[in-house]
Design a protein around this motif. Structure first.
Motif, PDB file in Angstrom:
ATOM      1  N   ILE A  52       2.591  79.479  33.664  1.00  0.00           N
ATOM      2  CA  ILE A  52       3.075  78.752  32.480  1.00  0.00           C
ATOM      3  C   ILE A  52       3.973  77.626  32.965  1.00  0.00           C
ATOM      4  CG2 ILE A  52       4.364  78.948  30.317  1.00  0.00           C
ATOM      5  CD1 ILE A  52       3.704  82.005  30.431  1.00  0.00           C
ATOM      6  N   ASP A  53       3.482  76.419  32.846  1.00  0.00           N
ATOM      7  CA  ASP A  53       4.197  75.246  33.372  1.00  0.00           C
ATOM      8  C   ASP A  53       5.274  74.801  32.386  1.00  0.00           C
ATOM      9  OD1 ASP A  53       4.996  72.954  34.597  1.00  0.00           O
ATOM     10  OD2 ASP A  53       3.013  72.012  34.669  1.00  0.00           O
ATOM     11  N   LEU A  54       6.518  74.744  32.887  1.00  0.00           N
ATOM     12  CA  LEU A  54       7.641  74.311  32.034  1.00  0.00           C
ATOM     13  C   LEU A  54       7.845  72.806  32.090  1.00  0.00           C
ATOM     14  CD1 LEU A  54      10.229  77.062  33.132  1.00  0.00           C
ATOM     15  CD2 LEU A  54       8.784  77.066  31.088  1.00  0.00           C
ATOM     16  N   ASN A  55       7.157  72.137  33.015  1.00  0.00           N
ATOM     17  CA  ASN A  55       7.496  70.738  33.329  1.00  0.00           C
ATOM     18  C   ASN A  55       7.132  69.722  32.260  1.00  0.00           C
ATOM     19  OD1 ASN A  55       8.495  70.588  36.334  1.00  0.00           O
ATOM     20  ND2 ASN A  55       6.965  72.198  36.207  1.00  0.00           N
ATOM     21  N   ARG A  56       6.326  70.122  31.279  1.00  0.00           N
ATOM     22  CA  ARG A  56       5.917  69.166  30.240  1.00  0.00           C
ATOM     23  C   ARG A  56       6.863  69.165  29.035  1.00  0.00           C
ATOM     24  NH1 ARG A  56       0.578  67.692  31.901  1.00  0.00           N
ATOM     25  NH2 ARG A  56       0.674  68.309  34.080  1.00  0.00           N
ATOM     26  N   MET A  57       7.884  70.004  29.080  1.00  0.00           N
ATOM     27  CA  MET A  57       8.783  70.089  27.910  1.00  0.00           C
ATOM     28  C   MET A  57       9.672  68.869  27.808  1.00  0.00           C
ATOM     29  SD  MET A  57      10.359  73.810  28.139  1.00  0.00           S
ATOM     30  CE  MET A  57       9.360  75.249  28.230  1.00  0.00           C
ATOM     31  N   PRO A  58       9.796  68.283  26.619  1.00  0.00           N
ATOM     32  CA  PRO A  58      10.734  67.168  26.474  1.00  0.00           C
ATOM     33  C   PRO A  58      12.176  67.668  26.350  1.00  0.00           C
ATOM     34  CG  PRO A  58       9.590  67.576  24.401  1.00  0.00           C
ATOM     35  CD  PRO A  58       9.058  68.583  25.391  1.00  0.00           C
ATOM     36  N   GLN A  59      13.127  66.817  26.702  1.00  0.00           N
ATOM     37  CA  GLN A  59      14.571  67.045  26.443  1.00  0.00           C
ATOM     38  C   GLN A  59      15.140  68.309  27.077  1.00  0.00           C
ATOM     39  OE1 GLN A  59      14.357  67.004  22.221  1.00  0.00           O
ATOM     40  NE2 GLN A  59      14.561  64.801  22.079  1.00  0.00           N
ATOM     41  N   ARG A  60      14.629  68.663  28.225  1.00  0.00           N
ATOM     42  CA  ARG A  60      15.200  69.839  28.883  1.00  0.00           C
ATOM     43  C   ARG A  60      15.829  69.477  30.224  1.00  0.00           C
ATOM     44  NH1 ARG A  60      16.623  74.195  25.945  1.00  0.00           N
ATOM     45  NH2 ARG A  60      15.316  74.200  24.108  1.00  0.00           N
TER      46      ARG A  60
END
Ligand SMILES: Cc1cc2nc3c(=O)[nH]c(=O)nc-3n(C[C@H](O)[C@H](O)[C@H](O)COP(=O)(O)OP(=O)(O)OC[C@H]3O[C@@H](n4cnc5c(N)ncnc54)[C@H](O)[C@@H]3O)c2cc1C
Length: 292
Positions: A52-60
């Motif tokens: 589960i890739d977290l890298n595409r989340m905005p504003q983190r």
């Protein structure tokens, strides 16, 4: 080396990552900077069925000061924090520690949150979080909670995170005025994990007596630990070399490292004493400049 096959899915936000963890259970792994997880997958020490890739989340990727705390979001790269004007001004100890992590290429991808979740006993960021009495904010299916660093690091690569929780932020209390700090470590080669690392904070009063001290050590046990005996010894005493040496002796007496291929327990104990003494000397002199 190549990893075992896995399914890739990008989480759109934290709630999505939690839902995906809940759906896929033990077979799923979160991917942050990938600087620990991907090598482990390539060596087949870790074989997640779903990544589960977290890298595409905005504003983190926020670094912010809120209510006396420095908050570091889950996508803040080590290199960003190392050079952040906010970090350098508020918690120079953290920037100093991050500079010791691996190499620049690793720091440009690796995250501070990922490092704490990975929980390598020799890692720098967990030692700093513990020294500052910081905490980890996490989110799971039941909502958000905060876990104190002293409860978060449970042992070799073990944390208090539940399998369906995502760590969203690290919270570092900002030291009071009059506090000096230092981070020192020794590794066999530049970029290696430390054999021993030490984070030291010394808070002096106007007369030069120690009002507060914090010492945490990495690489000397299954997780970073606080040298509370040495911290207590320092309170109320003047930060003179003989006093700091005695505190370092107390700190070294309080650890029980084990022999391994890198170093014997006796060597690590001696190294811990030397590094604690030096870190305290630097932290105390920086504190003295603050109160002058
Ligand atoms: C050659 C080399 C040298 C290194 N030297 C050092 C060093 O000296 N000191 C040091 O501290 N580190 C070192 N590292 C490791 C580096 O700091 C990693 O970046 C760090 O340990 C993990 O961060 P990451 O963002 O890459 O996490 P990943 O590798 O992506 O993930 C690590 C683990 O944490 C979990 N995870 C990640 N983010 C979250 C989250 N938000 N919530 C819940 N779980 C999460 C993952 O599922 C995985 O289990 C080195 C790495 C390499 C390859």
């Amino acid at each position: 080396m190549k990893p075992a096959s896995f399914r890739y899915v990008a989480a759109s936000d934290v709630a999505d990552a939690v839902a995906l963890l809940t759906e896929h259970g033990d077979t799923a792994k979160l991917l942050a900077g990938g600087q620990s997880l991907v090598p482990m997958m390539n060596l087949r020490l870790s074989r997640p069925g779903v990544l589960i890739d977290l890298n595409r989340m905005p504003q983190r990727n926020t670094i912010a000061v809120e209510d006396g705390l420095l908050r570091v979001g889950l996508l803040v790269r080590q290199k960003e924090a190392e050079h952040s004007p906010i970090v350098l001004a508020q918690i120079p100890l953290l920037a100093e520690a991050i500079a010791e992590i691996g190499h620049a290429q690793i720091r440009s991808r690796g995250t501070l949150v990922g490092s704490c979740c990975h929980a390598d006993p020799a890692a720098e960021t967990p030692a700093v979080l513990l020294a500052l009495d910081g905490s980890v904010r996490v989110q799971g299916p039941q909502g958000a909670r905060e876990i104190a660093a002293s409860d978060f690091f449970l042992g070799y690569f073990q944390t208090a995170l539940a399998p369906d929780e995502v760590a969203t932020d690290l919270l570092f209390p900002i030291p009071a005025q009059g506090t000096g700090s230092a981070f020192l470590e020794f590794a066999r080669r530049h970029g290696d994990f430390a054999l021993v690392a030490v984070a030291a904070l010394v808070h002096l009063d106007a007369e030069g007596a120690v009002q507060g001290a914090a010492l945490s050590l990495a690489g000397v046990g299954p997780s970073p630990l606080r040298a509370t005996g040495a911290e207590q010894f320092l309170i109320g005493r003047r930060a003179e070399p003989a006093v700091l040496l005695e505190a370092a002796r107390i700190a070294a007496q309080g650890i029980e490292p084990t022999d391994d291929v890198q170093a014997s327990a006796a060597y690590r104990t001696q190294l811990a004493q030397t590094l604690v003494e030096r870190a305290l000397l630097i932290a105390a002199s920086r504190a003295a400049r603050e109160v002058a």
